[in-house]
Design a protein around this motif. Structure first.
Motif, PDB file in Angstrom:
ATOM      1  N   GLU A  55      -7.630  -1.925   2.120  1.00  0.00           N
ATOM      2  CA  GLU A  55      -7.680  -1.027   2.134  1.00  0.00           C
ATOM      3  C   GLU A  55      -6.191  -0.022   1.127  1.00  0.00           C
ATOM      4  N   LEU A  56      -4.769  -0.602   1.802  1.00  0.00           N
ATOM      5  CA  LEU A  56      -3.853  -0.222   1.026  1.00  0.00           C
ATOM      6  C   LEU A  56      -2.938  -0.966   0.424  1.00  0.00           C
ATOM      7  N   VAL A  57      -3.785  -2.582   0.106  1.00  0.00           N
ATOM      8  CA  VAL A  57      -3.247  -2.820  -1.207  1.00  0.00           C
ATOM      9  C   VAL A  57      -4.548  -2.538  -1.969  1.00  0.00           C
ATOM     10  N   LYS A  58      -4.854  -1.996  -2.701  1.00  0.00           N
ATOM     11  CA  LYS A  58      -5.472  -1.292  -3.326  1.00  0.00           C
ATOM     12  C   LYS A  58      -5.297   0.250  -3.190  1.00  0.00           C
TER      13      LYS A  58
ATOM     14  N   PRO B  13      10.404  -0.038 -18.160  1.00  0.00           N
ATOM     15  CA  PRO B  13      10.821  -0.661 -19.656  1.00  0.00           C
ATOM     16  C   PRO B  13      11.600  -1.896 -19.395  1.00  0.00           C
ATOM     17  N   TYR B  14      12.267  -2.294 -18.695  1.00  0.00           N
ATOM     18  CA  TYR B  14      13.368  -3.368 -18.822  1.00  0.00           C
ATOM     19  C   TYR B  14      12.687  -5.089 -18.222  1.00  0.00           C
ATOM     20  N   SER B  15      12.477  -4.864 -17.304  1.00  0.00           N
ATOM     21  CA  SER B  15      11.567  -6.093 -16.817  1.00  0.00           C
ATOM     22  C   SER B  15      10.641  -6.129 -16.848  1.00  0.00           C
ATOM     23  N   GLY B  16       9.010  -5.054 -16.504  1.00  0.00           N
ATOM     24  CA  GLY B  16       8.462  -5.357 -17.132  1.00  0.00           C
ATOM     25  C   GLY B  16       7.653  -5.708 -15.688  1.00  0.00           C
ATOM     26  N   ILE B  17       7.970  -5.456 -14.654  1.00  0.00           N
ATOM     27  CA  ILE B  17       7.220  -6.057 -13.536  1.00  0.00           C
ATOM     28  C   ILE B  17       7.396  -4.017 -13.216  1.00  0.00           C
ATOM     29  N   LEU B  18       5.566  -4.404 -12.639  1.00  0.00           N
ATOM     30  CA  LEU B  18       5.085  -2.811 -11.944  1.00  0.00           C
ATOM     31  C   LEU B  18       4.876  -3.256 -11.178  1.00  0.00           C
ATOM     32  N   VAL B  19       5.237  -2.601  -9.996  1.00  0.00           N
ATOM     33  CA  VAL B  19       5.465  -2.612  -8.366  1.00  0.00           C
ATOM     34  C   VAL B  19       4.465  -1.248  -7.709  1.00  0.00           C
ATOM     35  N   GLY B  20       3.942  -1.661  -7.219  1.00  0.00           N
ATOM     36  CA  GLY B  20       3.603  -0.399  -6.225  1.00  0.00           C
ATOM     37  C   GLY B  20       3.245  -0.601  -4.847  1.00  0.00           C
ATOM     38  N   ALA B  21       3.840  -0.080  -4.153  1.00  0.00           N
ATOM     39  CA  ALA B  21       3.891   0.702  -3.073  1.00  0.00           C
ATOM     40  C   ALA B  21       2.860   1.640  -2.066  1.00  0.00           C
ATOM     41  N   ALA B  22       1.637   1.215  -0.820  1.00  0.00           N
ATOM     42  CA  ALA B  22       1.713   2.908   0.049  1.00  0.00           C
ATOM     43  C   ALA B  22       1.156   2.285   1.067  1.00  0.00           C
ATOM     44  N   LEU B  23       2.462   3.573   1.786  1.00  0.00           N
ATOM     45  CA  LEU B  23       3.409   3.504   3.071  1.00  0.00           C
ATOM     46  C   LEU B  23       1.853   4.116   3.853  1.00  0.00           C
ATOM     47  N   LEU B  24       1.735   3.509   4.949  1.00  0.00           N
ATOM     48  CA  LEU B  24       0.560   4.197   6.180  1.00  0.00           C
ATOM     49  C   LEU B  24       1.328   4.996   6.989  1.00  0.00           C
ATOM     50  N   THR B  25       0.905   6.284   7.700  1.00  0.00           N
ATOM     51  CA  THR B  25       2.148   6.718   8.808  1.00  0.00           C
ATOM     52  C   THR B  25       0.937   7.176   9.588  1.00  0.00           C
TER      53      THR B  25
ATOM     54  N   GLU C 246       0.013   9.346  11.245  1.00  0.00           N
ATOM     55  CA  GLU C 246      -0.767  10.464  11.017  1.00  0.00           C
ATOM     56  C   GLU C 246      -2.374  10.138  10.505  1.00  0.00           C
ATOM     57  N   GLY C 247      -1.196   9.052  10.077  1.00  0.00           N
ATOM     58  CA  GLY C 247      -3.001   8.453   8.638  1.00  0.00           C
ATOM     59  C   GLY C 247      -3.397   8.770   7.692  1.00  0.00           C
ATOM     60  N   ARG C 248      -1.819   9.415   7.223  1.00  0.00           N
ATOM     61  CA  ARG C 248      -1.727   9.820   6.000  1.00  0.00           C
ATOM     62  C   ARG C 248      -1.042   8.532   5.268  1.00  0.00           C
ATOM     63  N   ILE C 249      -1.351   8.745   3.698  1.00  0.00           N
ATOM     64  CA  ILE C 249      -0.354   7.350   2.899  1.00  0.00           C
ATOM     65  C   ILE C 249       0.109   8.109   1.918  1.00  0.00           C
ATOM     66  N   PHE C 250       1.771   7.562   1.487  1.00  0.00           N
ATOM     67  CA  PHE C 250       2.066   7.622   0.558  1.00  0.00           C
ATOM     68  C   PHE C 250       2.007   6.793  -0.292  1.00  0.00           C
ATOM     69  N   SER C 251       2.392   7.148  -1.792  1.00  0.00           N
ATOM     70  CA  SER C 251       2.450   5.994  -2.073  1.00  0.00           C
ATOM     71  C   SER C 251       3.972   5.405  -2.889  1.00  0.00           C
ATOM     72  N   GLY C 252       4.228   4.863  -3.801  1.00  0.00           N
ATOM     73  CA  GLY C 252       5.996   4.515  -4.121  1.00  0.00           C
ATOM     74  C   GLY C 252       5.673   4.180  -5.345  1.00  0.00           C
TER      75      GLY C 252
ATOM     76  N   ASN D  70       9.149   9.635   0.298  1.00  0.00           N
ATOM     77  CA  ASN D  70       8.521  10.291  -0.266  1.00  0.00           C
ATOM     78  C   ASN D  70       7.662  11.085   0.933  1.00  0.00           C
ATOM     79  N   ALA D  71       7.191  10.370   1.787  1.00  0.00           N
ATOM     80  CA  ALA D  71       6.706  10.483   3.221  1.00  0.00           C
ATOM     81  C   ALA D  71       7.566  11.619   3.989  1.00  0.00           C
TER      82      ALA D  71
END
Ligand SMILES: [Zn+2]
Length: 126
Positions: A5-8, A20-32, A34-40, A61-62
């Motif tokens: 679920e976190l990977v999704k 725009p420079y590398s074209g490498i798109l990275v996403g992160a999901a951080l689980l607290t 308390e069960g909250r999820i913060f993305s980056g 963000n968190a």
């Protein structure tokens, strides 16, 4: 929360990456705790050195929202192979929980899970 679920969520966050420079798109999901999820996402800059990684963006963000207890982080990108956090991100994550679960994924959602202590042994700590 299950790793898949976190990977999704990391894959979904990846769509907002600014790379725009590398074209490498990275996403992160951080689980607290308390069960909250913060993305980056990674936010590149023309000067390169000012680029911020998705993992650190999620932590900022968190923390900005008042959360400091993190249990797991998933990070995914648009390439083959598992998206490993860089050294700087490992140290920033270590600040909040050395035993954090780190889930690294590829573009398709295939993933691997490790503890942060395995990714950053003998770390500089408090
Ligand atoms: Zn990084």
């Amino acid at each position: 929360m299950q790793a898949v679920e976190l990977v999704k969520m990391a894959l979904a966050a990846r769509e907002n990456a600014y790379a725009p420079y590398s074209g490498i798109l990275v996403g992160a999901a951080l689980l607290t705790r308390e069960g909250r999820i913060f993305s980056g996402v990674n936010v590149e800059n023309v000067s390169y050195a000012l680029t911020v990684c998705a993992e650190r963006a999620a932590v900022l963000n968190a923390v900005s929202a008042g959360y400091r207890h993190f249990e797991a982080l998933a990070v995914a990108w648009n390439k083959e192979g598992f998206c490993r956090p860089c050294g700087a991100c490992r140290q920033v994550l270590y600040e909040f929980n050395p035993k954090m679960r780190i889930i690294t994924a590829d573009y398709s959602g295939e993933y691997q899970e490790q503890l942060l202590t395995a990714l950053l042994p003998d770390a500089f700590g408090k």
